[in-house]
Design a protein around this motif. Structure first.
Motif, PDB file in Angstrom:
ATOM      1  N   LEU A  64      -9.238   9.067   5.115  1.00 29.99           N
ATOM      2  CA  LEU A  64      -8.034   8.736   4.485  1.00 29.99           C
ATOM      3  C   LEU A  64      -6.829   8.743   5.630  1.00 29.99           C
ATOM      4  N   GLU A  65      -6.786   9.873   6.195  1.00 27.88           N
ATOM      5  CA  GLU A  65      -5.673  10.020   7.269  1.00 27.88           C
ATOM      6  C   GLU A  65      -5.674   8.668   8.505  1.00 27.88           C
ATOM      7  N   HIS A  66      -7.072   8.335   8.891  1.00 30.49           N
ATOM      8  CA  HIS A  66      -7.154   7.166   9.746  1.00 30.49           C
ATOM      9  C   HIS A  66      -6.709   5.916   9.154  1.00 30.49           C
ATOM     10  N   ILE A  67      -6.859   5.742   7.817  1.00 33.54           N
ATOM     11  CA  ILE A  67      -6.495   4.415   7.271  1.00 33.54           C
ATOM     12  C   ILE A  67      -5.207   4.490   7.223  1.00 33.54           C
ATOM     13  N   LEU A  68      -4.368   5.470   6.614  1.00 33.57           N
ATOM     14  CA  LEU A  68      -2.995   5.510   6.523  1.00 33.57           C
ATOM     15  C   LEU A  68      -2.417   5.460   7.537  1.00 33.57           C
ATOM     16  N   ARG A  89      -4.585  17.013  -0.652  1.00 34.43           N
ATOM     17  CA  ARG A  89      -5.523  17.935  -0.101  1.00 34.43           C
ATOM     18  C   ARG A  89      -6.425  18.281  -1.475  1.00 34.43           C
ATOM     19  N   SER A  90      -5.995  18.080  -2.434  1.00 32.06           N
ATOM     20  CA  SER A  90      -7.112  18.400  -3.654  1.00 32.06           C
ATOM     21  C   SER A  90      -6.741  17.068  -4.723  1.00 32.06           C
ATOM     22  N   TYR A  91      -7.901  16.827  -5.545  1.00 31.22           N
ATOM     23  CA  TYR A  91      -7.347  15.941  -6.725  1.00 31.22           C
ATOM     24  C   TYR A  91      -8.945  15.704  -7.429  1.00 31.22           C
ATOM     25  N   GLN A  92      -8.585  15.112  -8.594  1.00 29.74           N
ATOM     26  CA  GLN A  92      -9.555  15.262  -9.730  1.00 29.74           C
ATOM     27  C   GLN A  92     -10.443  13.789  -9.403  1.00 29.74           C
ATOM     28  N   ARG A  93     -11.683  13.891  -9.448  1.00 29.04           N
ATOM     29  CA  ARG A  93     -12.378  12.412  -9.601  1.00 29.04           C
ATOM     30  C   ARG A  93     -13.034  12.472 -10.763  1.00 29.04           C
ATOM     31  N   HIS A  94     -12.575  11.454 -11.575  1.00 24.42           N
ATOM     32  CA  HIS A  94     -13.373  10.844 -12.682  1.00 24.42           C
ATOM     33  C   HIS A  94     -13.899   9.524 -12.514  1.00 24.42           C
ATOM     34  N   GLY A  95     -15.178   9.546 -12.443  1.00 26.11           N
ATOM     35  CA  GLY A  95     -16.220   8.313 -11.814  1.00 26.11           C
ATOM     36  C   GLY A  95     -15.421   7.517 -10.938  1.00 26.11           C
ATOM     37  N   ASP A  96     -14.860   6.180 -11.103  1.00 18.44           N
ATOM     38  CA  ASP A  96     -14.222   5.565 -10.134  1.00 18.44           C
ATOM     39  C   ASP A  96     -12.818   5.792  -9.941  1.00 18.44           C
ATOM     40  N   TRP A 110       6.403   6.774   2.612  1.00 19.51           N
ATOM     41  CA  TRP A 110       5.358   6.077   1.894  1.00 19.51           C
ATOM     42  C   TRP A 110       5.876   4.893   0.844  1.00 19.51           C
ATOM     43  N   LYS A 111       7.062   5.027   0.451  1.00 22.66           N
ATOM     44  CA  LYS A 111       7.656   3.788  -0.449  1.00 22.66           C
ATOM     45  C   LYS A 111       7.515   2.661   0.217  1.00 22.66           C
ATOM     46  N   LYS A 112       7.831   2.692   1.411  1.00 24.99           N
ATOM     47  CA  LYS A 112       8.004   1.354   2.267  1.00 24.99           C
ATOM     48  C   LYS A 112       6.882   0.558   2.155  1.00 24.99           C
ATOM     49  N   MET A 113       5.444   1.280   2.124  1.00 25.76           N
ATOM     50  CA  MET A 113       4.476   0.484   1.866  1.00 25.76           C
ATOM     51  C   MET A 113       3.960  -0.056   0.972  1.00 25.76           C
ATOM     52  N   GLY A 114       4.814  -0.092  -0.326  1.00 28.78           N
ATOM     53  CA  GLY A 114       4.690  -0.728  -1.676  1.00 28.78           C
ATOM     54  C   GLY A 114       3.170  -0.372  -2.058  1.00 28.78           C
ATOM     55  N   GLN A 115       2.724  -1.473  -3.077  1.00 27.31           N
ATOM     56  CA  GLN A 115       1.427  -1.196  -3.455  1.00 27.31           C
ATOM     57  C   GLN A 115       0.373  -1.188  -2.196  1.00 27.31           C
ATOM     58  N   HIS A 116       0.494  -1.656  -1.355  1.00 26.16           N
ATOM     59  CA  HIS A 116      -0.526  -1.450  -0.021  1.00 26.16           C
ATOM     60  C   HIS A 116      -0.962  -0.026   0.010  1.00 26.16           C
ATOM     61  N   LEU A 117       0.030   0.756  -0.205  1.00 25.98           N
ATOM     62  CA  LEU A 117      -0.389   2.302   0.109  1.00 25.98           C
ATOM     63  C   LEU A 117      -1.480   2.514  -0.935  1.00 25.98           C
ATOM     64  N   TRP A 118      -1.424   2.366  -2.270  1.00 28.90           N
ATOM     65  CA  TRP A 118      -2.253   2.792  -3.072  1.00 28.90           C
ATOM     66  C   TRP A 118      -3.813   2.026  -2.924  1.00 28.90           C
ATOM     67  N   SER A 119      -3.756   0.992  -2.510  1.00 24.88           N
ATOM     68  CA  SER A 119      -5.005   0.281  -1.989  1.00 24.88           C
ATOM     69  C   SER A 119      -5.466   0.837  -1.157  1.00 24.88           C
ATOM     70  N   ALA A 120      -4.777   1.383   0.133  1.00 20.71           N
ATOM     71  CA  ALA A 120      -5.396   2.098   1.161  1.00 20.71           C
ATOM     72  C   ALA A 120      -5.989   3.529   0.881  1.00 20.71           C
ATOM     73  N   VAL A 121      -5.097   4.153  -0.087  1.00 19.31           N
ATOM     74  CA  VAL A 121      -5.596   5.456  -0.608  1.00 19.31           C
ATOM     75  C   VAL A 121      -6.811   5.460  -1.404  1.00 19.31           C
ATOM     76  N   LYS A 123      -9.238   3.300  -0.825  1.00 17.70           N
ATOM     77  CA  LYS A 123     -10.122   3.130  -0.023  1.00 17.70           C
ATOM     78  C   LYS A 123     -10.725   4.301   0.895  1.00 17.70           C
ATOM     79  N   GLY A 124      -9.647   5.047   1.008  1.00 14.00           N
ATOM     80  CA  GLY A 124     -10.062   6.371   1.665  1.00 14.00           C
ATOM     81  C   GLY A 124     -10.442   7.281   0.953  1.00 14.00           C
ATOM     82  N   LEU A 125     -10.272   7.252  -0.173  1.00 11.94           N
ATOM     83  CA  LEU A 125     -10.892   8.335  -1.328  1.00 11.94           C
ATOM     84  C   LEU A 125     -12.343   7.805  -1.774  1.00 11.94           C
ATOM     85  N   GLY A 126     -12.675   6.522  -1.502  1.00  9.90           N
ATOM     86  CA  GLY A 126     -13.850   6.049  -2.241  1.00  9.90           C
ATOM     87  C   GLY A 126     -13.668   5.689  -3.607  1.00  9.90           C
ATOM     88  N   ALA A 127     -12.410   5.208  -3.947  1.00  8.41           N
ATOM     89  CA  ALA A 127     -12.059   5.053  -5.456  1.00  8.41           C
ATOM     90  C   ALA A 127     -11.659   3.657  -5.811  1.00  8.41           C
TER      91      ALA A 127
END
Length: 378
Positions: A64-68, A89-96, A110-121, A123-127
């Protein structure tokens, strides 16, 4: 069960590693019968092989760090230690779907990245889907305040012990920490019994009573309409709708009485408001068993007065002082339930503590316990 190795985590405690995919096959009740009578046996969650807190989650964290970092630098932003410290550092995983905490990814950059941020996150977390939880609502239902960040819908599915749980993460909570109690309930023999679950939620305990414990019928009470929607969906998904009646609304207004062989009071920090209801529900001629959940707080001891105790050992067995407090609460509860039963029925009742189960700890001296209380007319 798939045990790849036996690890001696600390003196007196042995870990038997189990693959998450095999957890549903674990028969904890049988396992308890083959260990020493004075030993404890429970499921604990850990990373295998045992890792330090620093190492935990390193694989996803590094990716995730590398992608962001690449995303920010492609937008002309500089990667800083402050941004690294703002990563999840921690999160809950519910399927995908991954549910993030409100405290992460909150810096203005982070807000400057817009929706690209969440797509990258994602990808980094496998969701495939992302959501963020800010707090628990004060609406009386303990509803989560969750915002969907990525994805078209917020319904997820869990499978625990061959039981399907589906729910909307923006409207209902799911406690993975209660799995040991769900497994314990699944090990009960409730054939021929009528059970009332006073705080059914999405079916955390209702479904184990029906699917594994073999209850003849369960009356499931729940006042949160969103939880009721999930509960009804789960009853159908598990093929037990013919043996379950859902009562939506405040259980204190429930019209049923004199029908239950067993009542589940699975509300924390306290189910005390439901005690009179549970007493009315028990069969007058034969009585039954109450499973009373409670968060019990032990007084903080003087640090100088007690020796250091390994925390891992504490998680399994609990300190003697904590158990004495649990016992005192159980004794007081047994007396109060006996008085309630007398007031409601006009007859004397005998209450007997069958068992006190430790479910989990929220802090060194705050423990979620369950009292199994047998109640019989005298």
């Amino acid at each position: 069960m798939s045990c790849t190795a036996v690890q001696n985590e600390s003196a007196g405690k042995v870990l038997l590693p189990i693959l998450p995919s095999c957890l549903s096959q674990l028969d904890l009740q049988t396992l308890r019968t083959v260990v020493a009578s004075d030993s404890a046996c429970e499921i604990v969650w850990c990373q295998y092989p045992l890792q330090s807190k620093k190492e935990r989650g390193r694989t996803h964290g590094n990716k995730l760090e590398h992608i962001l970092q690449e995303l920010l630098e492609s937008q002309g932003e500089r990667w800083t230690e402050e941004l690294r410290g703002d990563l999840p550092r921690s999160y809950q995983r519910h399927g995908d779907l991954v549910l993030l905490a409100d405290s992460c990814l909150s810096l203005p950059t982070w807000k400057k990245m817009g929706q690209h941020l969440w797509s990258a996150v994602a990808k980094g977390l496998g969701a495939k889907r992302l959501a963020k939880m800010s707090r628990i609502s004060s609406d009386g239902f303990r509803s989560p305040v969750v915002t969907m960040l990525l994805g078209e819908h917020s319904w997820v599915k869990h499978v625990d012990n061959r039981i399907i749980y589906e729910f909307d993460v923006t409207k209902c909570m799911f406690s993975a920490g209660n799995i040991t109690e769900k497994l314990r309930v699944a090990g009960f023999d409730c054939r021929g019994e009528t059970v009332v679950d006073l705080y059914a939620g999405i079916g955390y305990f209702t479904l184990p009573y029906l699917v594994h414990a073999g209850a003849s019928h369960v009356h499931a009470c729940e006042w949160n309409p969103d939880a009721v929607e999930a509960l009804q969906k789960n009853i159908l998904a598990n093929g037990v709708s013919d043996r379950c009646t859902v009562h939506q609304g405040d259980n204190r207004l429930l019209q049923l009485c004199d029908i239950a062989d067993r009542v589940n009071l699975g509300l924390i920090p306290s189910s005390e408001d439901g005690w009179p209801v549970a007493c009315r529900l028990l069969k007058r001629t034969t009585g039954g068993i109450l499973h009373i959940h409670q968060n019990v707080t032990s007084p903080l001891p003087s640090v100088a007065a007690i020796p250091a105790i390994d925390d891992a050992t504490h998680r399994v067995s609990g300190k003697t002082g904590d158990r004495e407090v649990w016992q005192a609460w159980a004794d007081d509860t047994a007396n109060r339930i006996s008085s309630l039963l007398k007031d409601i029925t006009g007859a004397l009742w005998i209450t007997k503590i069958q068992h006190i189960e430790h479910v989990k700890s929220y802090a060194p001296h705050v423990h979620h316990i369950v009292l199994d209380l047998e109640c019989r007319p005298s």
